[in-house]
Structure formats: C-alpha cells, structure tokens
Motif scaffolding. Sequence first.
Motif, PDB file in Angstrom:
ATOM      1  N   PRO A 197      77.742   7.858  15.982  1.00 42.12           N
ATOM      2  CA  PRO A 197      76.407   7.486  16.453  1.00 42.12           C
ATOM      3  C   PRO A 197      76.370   7.038  17.910  1.00 42.12           C
ATOM      4  O   PRO A 197      75.345   7.209  18.587  1.00 42.12           O
ATOM      5  N   GLY A 198      77.480   6.475  18.406  1.00 40.43           N
ATOM      6  CA  GLY A 198      77.522   6.102  19.811  1.00 40.43           C
ATOM      7  C   GLY A 198      77.475   7.308  20.728  1.00 40.43           C
ATOM      8  O   GLY A 198      76.658   7.385  21.656  1.00 40.43           O
ATOM      9  N   VAL A 199      78.336   8.269  20.455  1.00 40.02           N
ATOM     10  CA  VAL A 199      78.383   9.494  21.260  1.00 40.02           C
ATOM     11  C   VAL A 199      77.103  10.302  21.083  1.00 40.02           C
ATOM     12  O   VAL A 199      76.544  10.827  22.043  1.00 40.02           O
ATOM     13  N   ALA A 200      76.625  10.393  19.835  1.00 35.16           N
ATOM     14  CA  ALA A 200      75.394  11.140  19.569  1.00 35.16           C
ATOM     15  C   ALA A 200      74.206  10.531  20.309  1.00 35.16           C
ATOM     16  O   ALA A 200      73.359  11.256  20.854  1.00 35.16           O
ATOM     17  N   SER A 201      74.135   9.196  20.357  1.00 40.19           N
ATOM     18  CA  SER A 201      73.035   8.532  21.062  1.00 40.19           C
ATOM     19  C   SER A 201      73.129   8.752  22.570  1.00 40.19           C
ATOM     20  O   SER A 201      72.107   8.925  23.243  1.00 40.19           O
ATOM     21  N   LEU A 202      74.332   8.744  23.107  1.00 38.72           N
ATOM     22  CA  LEU A 202      74.503   9.046  24.524  1.00 38.72           C
ATOM     23  C   LEU A 202      73.997  10.448  24.839  1.00 38.72           C
ATOM     24  O   LEU A 202      73.272  10.673  25.815  1.00 38.72           O
ATOM     25  N   ARG A 203      74.394  11.398  24.003  1.00 37.77           N
ATOM     26  CA  ARG A 203      73.986  12.789  24.210  1.00 37.77           C
ATOM     27  C   ARG A 203      72.450  12.908  24.220  1.00 37.77           C
ATOM     28  O   ARG A 203      71.872  13.557  25.084  1.00 37.77           O
ATOM     29  N   GLU A 204      71.810  12.256  23.260  1.00 37.04           N
ATOM     30  CA  GLU A 204      70.361  12.341  23.146  1.00 37.04           C
ATOM     31  C   GLU A 204      69.649  11.689  24.330  1.00 37.04           C
ATOM     32  O   GLU A 204      68.527  12.070  24.671  1.00 37.04           O
ATOM     33  N   ALA A 205      70.309  10.715  24.967  1.00 39.56           N
ATOM     34  CA  ALA A 205      69.671   9.955  26.044  1.00 39.56           C
ATOM     35  C   ALA A 205      70.004  10.473  27.436  1.00 39.56           C
ATOM     36  O   ALA A 205      69.513   9.910  28.432  1.00 39.56           O
ATOM     37  N   LEU A 206      70.808  11.521  27.552  1.00 45.75           N
ATOM     38  CA  LEU A 206      71.230  11.984  28.873  1.00 45.75           C
ATOM     39  C   LEU A 206      70.050  12.336  29.777  1.00 45.75           C
ATOM     40  O   LEU A 206      70.073  12.069  30.984  1.00 45.75           O
ATOM     41  N   ASP A 207      69.016  12.929  29.230  1.00 47.09           N
ATOM     42  CA  ASP A 207      67.855  13.299  30.052  1.00 47.09           C
ATOM     43  C   ASP A 207      67.195  12.090  30.702  1.00 47.09           C
ATOM     44  O   ASP A 207      66.588  12.206  31.772  1.00 47.09           O
ATOM     45  N   SER A 208      67.307  10.926  30.062  1.00 42.61           N
ATOM     46  CA  SER A 208      66.579   9.745  30.533  1.00 42.61           C
ATOM     47  C   SER A 208      67.156   9.144  31.804  1.00 42.61           C
ATOM     48  O   SER A 208      66.489   8.331  32.456  1.00 42.61           O
ATOM     49  N   ILE A 209      68.386   9.501  32.186  1.00 39.46           N
ATOM     50  CA  ILE A 209      69.003   8.861  33.355  1.00 39.46           C
ATOM     51  C   ILE A 209      68.961   9.742  34.602  1.00 39.46           C
ATOM     52  O   ILE A 209      69.532   9.384  35.632  1.00 39.46           O
ATOM     53  N   GLY A 210      68.269  10.883  34.534  1.00 45.03           N
ATOM     54  CA  GLY A 210      68.205  11.768  35.689  1.00 45.03           C
ATOM     55  C   GLY A 210      69.520  12.492  35.910  1.00 45.03           C
ATOM     56  O   GLY A 210      70.232  12.835  34.968  1.00 45.03           O
ATOM     57  N   GLU A 211      69.859  12.707  37.161  1.00 44.23           N
ATOM     58  CA  GLU A 211      71.111  13.379  37.500  1.00 44.23           C
ATOM     59  C   GLU A 211      72.272  12.404  37.341  1.00 44.23           C
ATOM     60  O   GLU A 211      72.297  11.333  37.955  1.00 44.23           O
ATOM     61  N   PRO A 212      73.261  12.712  36.493  1.00 44.68           N
ATOM     62  CA  PRO A 212      74.372  11.768  36.292  1.00 44.68           C
ATOM     63  C   PRO A 212      75.302  11.723  37.510  1.00 44.68           C
ATOM     64  O   PRO A 212      75.625  12.754  38.108  1.00 44.68           O
ATOM     65  N   HIS A 213      75.712  10.529  37.866  1.00 48.41           N
ATOM     66  CA  HIS A 213      76.674  10.333  38.963  1.00 48.41           C
ATOM     67  C   HIS A 213      78.109  10.275  38.436  1.00 48.41           C
ATOM     68  O   HIS A 213      78.983  10.989  38.906  1.00 48.41           O
ATOM     69  N   PHE A 214      78.327   9.375  37.482  1.00 51.39           N
ATOM     70  CA  PHE A 214      79.686   9.214  36.954  1.00 51.39           C
ATOM     71  C   PHE A 214      79.615   8.595  35.564  1.00 51.39           C
ATOM     72  O   PHE A 214      78.588   8.039  35.151  1.00 51.39           O
ATOM     73  N   ALA A 215      80.737   8.700  34.848  1.00 52.66           N
ATOM     74  CA  ALA A 215      80.864   8.106  33.518  1.00 52.66           C
ATOM     75  C   ALA A 215      82.171   7.334  33.454  1.00 52.66           C
ATOM     76  O   ALA A 215      83.162   7.695  34.096  1.00 52.66           O
TER      77      ALA A 215
ATOM     78  N   THR B 210      70.783   8.866  38.343  1.00 52.95           N
ATOM     79  CA  THR B 210      69.838   8.552  39.419  1.00 52.95           C
ATOM     80  C   THR B 210      68.657   7.721  38.934  1.00 52.95           C
ATOM     81  O   THR B 210      68.005   7.050  39.741  1.00 52.95           O
ATOM     82  N   GLN B 211      68.376   7.747  37.624  1.00 49.13           N
ATOM     83  CA  GLN B 211      67.207   7.040  37.114  1.00 49.13           C
ATOM     84  C   GLN B 211      67.542   5.969  36.080  1.00 49.13           C
ATOM     85  O   GLN B 211      66.642   5.427  35.437  1.00 49.13           O
ATOM     86  N   GLY B 212      68.806   5.651  35.920  1.00 50.81           N
ATOM     87  CA  GLY B 212      69.165   4.611  34.963  1.00 50.81           C
ATOM     88  C   GLY B 212      70.572   4.762  34.440  1.00 50.81           C
ATOM     89  O   GLY B 212      71.329   5.655  34.865  1.00 50.81           O
ATOM     90  N   THR B 213      70.911   3.892  33.507  1.00 46.83           N
ATOM     91  CA  THR B 213      72.255   3.832  32.943  1.00 46.83           C
ATOM     92  C   THR B 213      72.163   3.743  31.418  1.00 46.83           C
ATOM     93  O   THR B 213      71.330   3.011  30.881  1.00 46.83           O
ATOM     94  N   ILE B 214      73.005   4.497  30.736  1.00 47.43           N
ATOM     95  CA  ILE B 214      73.132   4.362  29.285  1.00 47.43           C
ATOM     96  C   ILE B 214      74.529   3.832  28.976  1.00 47.43           C
ATOM     97  O   ILE B 214      75.515   4.208  29.617  1.00 47.43           O
TER      98      ILE B 214
END
Length: 344
Positions: free
Chosen positions: A122-140, A242-246
């Motif tokens: 559920p942790g990984v699945a929730s990250l996947r579902e929320a990727l759109d919400s943070i804009g362009e990803p910088h790093f993980a 660019t638009q947030g952090t998960i």
Amino acid sequence: MKCIVIGCGSIGLRHSRNFAAAGCEVAVIDQDAVRRDQAAQETGARAFATLDEALAWQPDMAVIAVPHRFHVPLALELLDRVRALLIEKPLTLSANEAKRFQDRAQQSDTLVRVVSNMRFHPGVASLREALDSIGEPHFARAHYGNYLPAMRADGDYRKLYCAHASEGGGVIYDAIHEMDYLCSFFGQATGCAGTFGRIGTLDIDVEDWASIVLTHATGMRSSIHLDYLRNPKSRGCEIVGTQGTILWESLGKAPEACRVTFADSKSRKTLFESAGIDTNQPYLDMAKNFTALVDGGVTDDDRLASVDDGAHVVALAETCKQSLGSSVALGAEFSREASHSCNR
C-alpha cells in the motif's frame, strides 16, 4: 488452474497458501521429503518428489522459490512446458546469466514474470497513485532497514541465505525491491554509483549497509539506503517534485504501521494510513493478479515485473557492488527502455 510451487522454504509456503487462496489447485516440490510433506500438510497441496512427476500432472503455471543460484536453471527447464512462470527475486545473481535468460525467454511461448510483491504494497501503490500530484519529479529517496537477527524470530539469523555470500546474500540483492519499484516509477537506470560494507557486528560475510544512487534516463535521480542494522524495521520513500512532496513511512513488523502523505507549501494531507497493515496482502494480490493474467481475466500491468525488469535490477545490483563508489554507465542491453518517460 494448476500451479506447482518449487521450494518449500518460508517463501515457498507463502506462495503455496496465496495461490491456493487465489483459486488455484496447488502442488509443492522439494528435494527434502520431510519439508515437502510438511508443506503439503500445512497448505493442503499435493506433493511431488520430482519435477517430472509434477509436470506429468500438467500444471498451468509454476512458481520458483528455491535458492537464487537455481532460479535460471530451473526456469530454463520449465520454459515451454508450462503456460506461465513466476520467479522469485532476484532473478539471478549474474547480469550475464540474466541477459542469456532474457534472450531465451523472448523465444518462448511461456509467460514469465519476476516476483514484485513490493509493487503491491500500500505504501508503494499510494506513491504511484500520487505521482501526478507533485508535478515534475526532481529526486527520490528510498530506504529499507531491518535488524537481521530479528528477521526470523524462530531461527538463527546466521543460517539465513542472506547472511552468506555463497548463497547470494547481502542487503543489496536481498532488498532489490527498492531499485525495482523506483525503476517502475521513473524508467530504467542508465547509471549508478554506490558504496557498501559491513559496518556492524553481525556474524555474516556480506554487506550489512549500502548507499546507492541511480540516474534514470529522464535525468531523475534516486538514492537508496539499505541496512541490516536498523531496529525496529523501517521502510519508506520520499519523492520531491515541482509542486509538492509525497512521503511513505512504514515502521515495525507485525504490526507494520504505514502512512503516506502529500505536502506542499500550503497544506499537508494523509493519502493512506494504517496502524497495522496485512503484510501478506501484497503477496496475495500479486498471486491473484498473476493468476488472472494467465487465465486471461485481466490485461498485463507494470505491477508484475517483467523479465527485462528483473534482469535490469540484477545488472544494477551487480554494477553497484563492482563500482566501489565510482559512477558506472550501464550497457544498452540492460536499458532497453532507456527512453521510457516518467510514469506519472
């Protein structure tokens, strides 16, 4: 659907129970007659002494859950003799062997996937579902830590495969899930650097600590911390865009508390939270997904790791262990999806 599970250790028992729960008729195989019969009794499965006997039963699929060094030899023997094959992670301990198996599997009619239960967590699945919400990803930044003596409460940690180099142990190969799910998010890596070592006092001959940095084809960077020293068990990942952090945070084992949050400059919200997740559920969901795929009930999705995925992370792990802190470019044959865009 008939399923044979090869190997009756702890992970083989788990697969036997889960594929039975997924609606399959299950049979188990193990060279150790006592362990084989005990597994059959515990899971309600049939028991076969040899692979030939099991294949005469005409199974639809097979699950390989034996020590790593036997994964590819067994898989090669099973290609075109079953409809589908699920191989425990890691696929192998050799990038060259992984490449040879890739080539052979592509010529076979057998559907082959590599165990990827963390993609169903559920942790990984929730990250996947929320990727759109943070804009362009910088790093993980991902991490996994679990005190090795506490990994199997009912046994001596020094007898575990992960404590011995000769059996493919060490935290890099054992915790290959982190590299796998990050590459499923951001595309295969084109380079990596790492440092690792044995920094604790555990009686093992493999690394108990590692720090790895992946460079994805998109320019995205992922860093991974792995260890056998952290008590209690902890796992998680932070992805900054660019638009947030998960942020995914899991702590403990039986129970495992899990929380996933999103935050930006204005707010913070919880996306998933549980005081004690069912740690078997990802394995069961994977078994159900794989069974449905073989049965034609669902189309394929990237939660089931392909042979290319499995071979790629083996190449990453091998390269990290060879690089000793120097950045190393990976060969094109292990970056077949190098142009893959971020999966957001």
